[in-house]
Design a protein around this motif. Structure first.
Motif, PDB file in Angstrom:
ATOM      1  N   GLU A   1       0.833  -1.212   0.000  1.00  0.00           N
ATOM      2  CA  GLU A   1       0.000   0.000   0.000  1.00  0.00           C
ATOM      3  C   GLU A   1       0.865   1.260   0.000  1.00  0.00           C
ATOM      4  O   GLU A   1       0.617   2.211  -0.755  1.00  0.00           O
ATOM      5  CB  GLU A   1      -0.897  -0.039   1.245  1.00  0.00           C
ATOM      6  CG  GLU A   1      -1.787   1.173   1.435  1.00  0.00           C
ATOM      7  CD  GLU A   1      -2.538   1.101   2.763  1.00  0.00           C
ATOM      8  OE1 GLU A   1      -2.747   2.176   3.368  1.00  0.00           O
ATOM      9  OE2 GLU A   1      -2.878  -0.012   3.192  1.00  0.00           O
ATOM     10  N   LEU A   2       1.906   1.252   0.837  1.00  0.00           N
ATOM     11  CA  LEU A   2       2.785   2.418   0.926  1.00  0.00           C
ATOM     12  C   LEU A   2       3.658   2.566  -0.313  1.00  0.00           C
ATOM     13  O   LEU A   2       3.944   3.692  -0.752  1.00  0.00           O
ATOM     14  CB  LEU A   2       3.644   2.322   2.186  1.00  0.00           C
ATOM     15  CG  LEU A   2       2.876   2.511   3.501  1.00  0.00           C
ATOM     16  CD1 LEU A   2       3.710   2.068   4.689  1.00  0.00           C
ATOM     17  CD2 LEU A   2       2.458   3.970   3.657  1.00  0.00           C
ATOM     18  N   GLU A   3       4.089   1.464  -0.895  1.00  0.00           N
ATOM     19  CA  GLU A   3       4.864   1.527  -2.140  1.00  0.00           C
ATOM     20  C   GLU A   3       4.036   2.167  -3.250  1.00  0.00           C
ATOM     21  O   GLU A   3       4.543   2.959  -4.050  1.00  0.00           O
ATOM     22  CB  GLU A   3       5.315   0.130  -2.553  1.00  0.00           C
ATOM     23  CG  GLU A   3       6.522  -0.393  -1.777  1.00  0.00           C
ATOM     24  CD  GLU A   3       7.034  -1.706  -2.327  1.00  0.00           C
ATOM     25  OE1 GLU A   3       6.368  -2.291  -3.210  1.00  0.00           O
ATOM     26  OE2 GLU A   3       8.107  -2.159  -1.864  1.00  0.00           O
ATOM     27  N   ALA A   4       2.751   1.824  -3.296  1.00  0.00           N
ATOM     28  CA  ALA A   4       1.859   2.405  -4.310  1.00  0.00           C
ATOM     29  C   ALA A   4       1.732   3.910  -4.102  1.00  0.00           C
ATOM     30  O   ALA A   4       1.716   4.689  -5.071  1.00  0.00           O
ATOM     31  CB  ALA A   4       0.487   1.732  -4.240  1.00  0.00           C
ATOM     32  N   ALA A   5       1.684   4.327  -2.834  1.00  0.00           N
ATOM     33  CA  ALA A   5       1.585   5.753  -2.538  1.00  0.00           C
ATOM     34  C   ALA A   5       2.860   6.496  -2.930  1.00  0.00           C
ATOM     35  O   ALA A   5       2.820   7.612  -3.454  1.00  0.00           O
ATOM     36  CB  ALA A   5       1.284   5.951  -1.055  1.00  0.00           C
ATOM     37  N   VAL A   6       3.994   5.867  -2.685  1.00  0.00           N
ATOM     38  CA  VAL A   6       5.270   6.475  -3.088  1.00  0.00           C
ATOM     39  C   VAL A   6       5.363   6.572  -4.607  1.00  0.00           C
ATOM     40  O   VAL A   6       5.768   7.594  -5.166  1.00  0.00           O
ATOM     41  CB  VAL A   6       6.461   5.667  -2.517  1.00  0.00           C
ATOM     42  CG1 VAL A   6       7.788   6.144  -3.119  1.00  0.00           C
ATOM     43  CG2 VAL A   6       6.515   5.782  -1.004  1.00  0.00           C
TER      44      VAL A   6
ATOM     45  N   ASP B   1       8.781   5.470   7.679  1.00  0.00           N
ATOM     46  CA  ASP B   1       8.387   5.752   9.061  1.00  0.00           C
ATOM     47  C   ASP B   1       7.036   5.125   9.372  1.00  0.00           C
ATOM     48  O   ASP B   1       6.836   4.523  10.428  1.00  0.00           O
ATOM     49  CB  ASP B   1       8.325   7.274   9.300  1.00  0.00           C
ATOM     50  CG  ASP B   1       9.705   7.901   9.405  1.00  0.00           C
ATOM     51  OD1 ASP B   1      10.683   7.150   9.637  1.00  0.00           O
ATOM     52  OD2 ASP B   1       9.809   9.142   9.262  1.00  0.00           O
ATOM     53  N   ARG B   2       6.081   5.285   8.474  1.00  0.00           N
ATOM     54  CA  ARG B   2       4.752   4.738   8.700  1.00  0.00           C
ATOM     55  C   ARG B   2       4.765   3.207   8.714  1.00  0.00           C
ATOM     56  O   ARG B   2       4.040   2.585   9.492  1.00  0.00           O
ATOM     57  CB  ARG B   2       3.785   5.236   7.630  1.00  0.00           C
ATOM     58  CG  ARG B   2       3.487   6.735   7.721  1.00  0.00           C
ATOM     59  CD  ARG B   2       2.421   7.159   6.738  1.00  0.00           C
ATOM     60  NE  ARG B   2       2.182   8.603   6.810  1.00  0.00           N
ATOM     61  CZ  ARG B   2       1.298   9.250   6.060  1.00  0.00           C
ATOM     62  NH1 ARG B   2       0.543   8.582   5.194  1.00  0.00           N
ATOM     63  NH2 ARG B   2       1.154  10.543   6.185  1.00  0.00           N
ATOM     64  N   LEU B   3       5.590   2.646   7.858  1.00  0.00           N
ATOM     65  CA  LEU B   3       5.657   1.183   7.779  1.00  0.00           C
ATOM     66  C   LEU B   3       6.236   0.586   9.061  1.00  0.00           C
ATOM     67  O   LEU B   3       5.709  -0.388   9.601  1.00  0.00           O
ATOM     68  CB  LEU B   3       6.516   0.771   6.578  1.00  0.00           C
ATOM     69  CG  LEU B   3       6.708  -0.741   6.342  1.00  0.00           C
ATOM     70  CD1 LEU B   3       5.375  -1.393   6.008  1.00  0.00           C
ATOM     71  CD2 LEU B   3       7.728  -0.971   5.230  1.00  0.00           C
ATOM     72  N   LEU B   4       7.310   1.193   9.550  1.00  0.00           N
ATOM     73  CA  LEU B   4       8.018   0.620  10.684  1.00  0.00           C
ATOM     74  C   LEU B   4       7.439   1.045  12.037  1.00  0.00           C
ATOM     75  O   LEU B   4       7.585   0.350  13.027  1.00  0.00           O
ATOM     76  CB  LEU B   4       9.502   0.978  10.624  1.00  0.00           C
ATOM     77  CG  LEU B   4      10.257   0.448   9.398  1.00  0.00           C
ATOM     78  CD1 LEU B   4      11.719   0.835   9.465  1.00  0.00           C
ATOM     79  CD2 LEU B   4      10.117  -1.077   9.293  1.00  0.00           C
TER      80      LEU B   4
END
Length: 330
Positions: free
Chosen positions: A308-313, A325-328
């Motif tokens: 999900e975060l990779e898609a946002a990046v 930061d959000r992932l960890l």
């Protein structure tokens, strides 16, 4: 030697270790295949095997050799290796090669490039396919070296293909790093990466024979000047630059004498022990990072959040730093 253990996986770790220590070539090959494997069951066995072998390692001279394709690395290693085995040494060559993207196997066929050395009973040649991450290559190469040291090989040569980041990888595995250079037309420094020279403990201009001898000497002088501009990596050693011919053998005795001189210099000051200690700690820290990443990637919730975060990046909605930061941080 003939194999002292079965050709299947029924041999215990202690039986395999005993066969490696006895110098059984079949067992050595099987042990290296085991430590190269990424399968969980093989990883557990290889850890047990290495624990048994580790007390029998540490005395070999670990030599890294690099140079651009065409510099004559294989001829150099074969000629040097044959001289060393003739003098009583046991020589192992681990060649870190690029891999076929389809098969994952080594594409340089080292045994066909070093036919005389591969036929020598006192030598062992092993390609180390570089499929996967450089960290994976470092792990399998390091552990292969331990197997070979335990088997009684007192000179371990690690060859890098001379492209990409493989030079830094090999430098982190060895006691002395030899960079082979060529004499050519025009600017001798053209195409030579500064970073490779900074890693060098010894520089040799190869193919210094026939009409090329004078050009090789001029190239060596250029490299000496270049090295004067770089900060030495060791306070106890100034990188020599010599010429040699792997084809004729000229200069190889001097190179081996310098390898031995380097060992003495670093042993007397304690730097050799410090280098190996730092390499061991670096090895452990790299493996911790890899294992943690593997464990995290194997968690379904983490993997979904990461995707999900990779898609946002990728969409430009988040910076990589914020995403991490959000992932960890959950």
């Amino acid at each position: 030697m003939s194999s002292a253990i079965p050709n299947d996986e029924s041999a215990s770790d202690s039986e395999l270790a005993a066969a490696v220590l006895a110098g059984d070539r079949s067992a050595i090959g099987r042990a290296i295949t085991l430590v190269e494997s990424t399968k969980p069951k093989h990883r557990q066995r290889s850890a047990s095997l290495l624990e048994l072998l580790l007390p029998h390692t540490g005395d070999a001279e670990r030599i890294g050799i690099t140079g651009v394709p065409g510099v004559g690395k294989s001829t150099f290693i074969e000629t040097l290796g044959i001289r060393l085995t003739a003098a009583g040494s046991r020589v192992a060559v681990v060649a870190v090669d690029p891999s076929s993207s389809r098969s994952g196997g080594s594409i340089l066929a080292d045994k066909t490039r070093m036919t005389k050395l591969s036929a020598d009973d006192r030598a062992f040649i092993r390609p180390a396919p570089a499929a996967g991450t450089l960290g994976g290559v470092a792990r399998s190469t390091r552990e292969s070296m331990l197997v070979l040291e335990a088997a009684g090989y007192d000179v371990i040569i690690v060859e890098t293909v001379g492209v990409g980041q493989s030079e830094t990888l090999v430098h982190s595995l060895v006691d002395i790093f030899l960079v082979l250079m060529l004499a050519g037309a025009g600017d001798e420094m053209q195409g030579i990466k500064k970073g490779v020279l900074e890693l060098a403990d010894l520089v040799a201009v190869n193919k210094a024979d026939g009409d090329n001898s004078q050009r090789a000497e001029l190239a060596a002088a250029d490299y000496r000047r270049a090295l004067h501009l770089l900060a030495p990596q060791s306070p106890n050693w100034s990188t020599p630059v010599v010429t040699c011919s792997a084809l004729t053998g000229e200069g190889l005795d001097e190179i081996w004498a310098l390898v031995q001189k380097h060992r003495r210099a670093l042993e007397e000051t304690g730097e050799r022990h410090e280098r190996r200690r730092d390499q061991q700690l670096d090895w452990m820290r790299r493996m911790v990072r890899e294992r943690l990443l593997d464990q995290a990637s194997g968690d379904a919730e983490f993997a979904a959040r990461n995707a999900e975060l990779e898609a946002a990046v990728a969409a430009g909605e988040l910076s990589p730093n914020v995403a991490v930061d959000r992932l960890l941080d959950g």
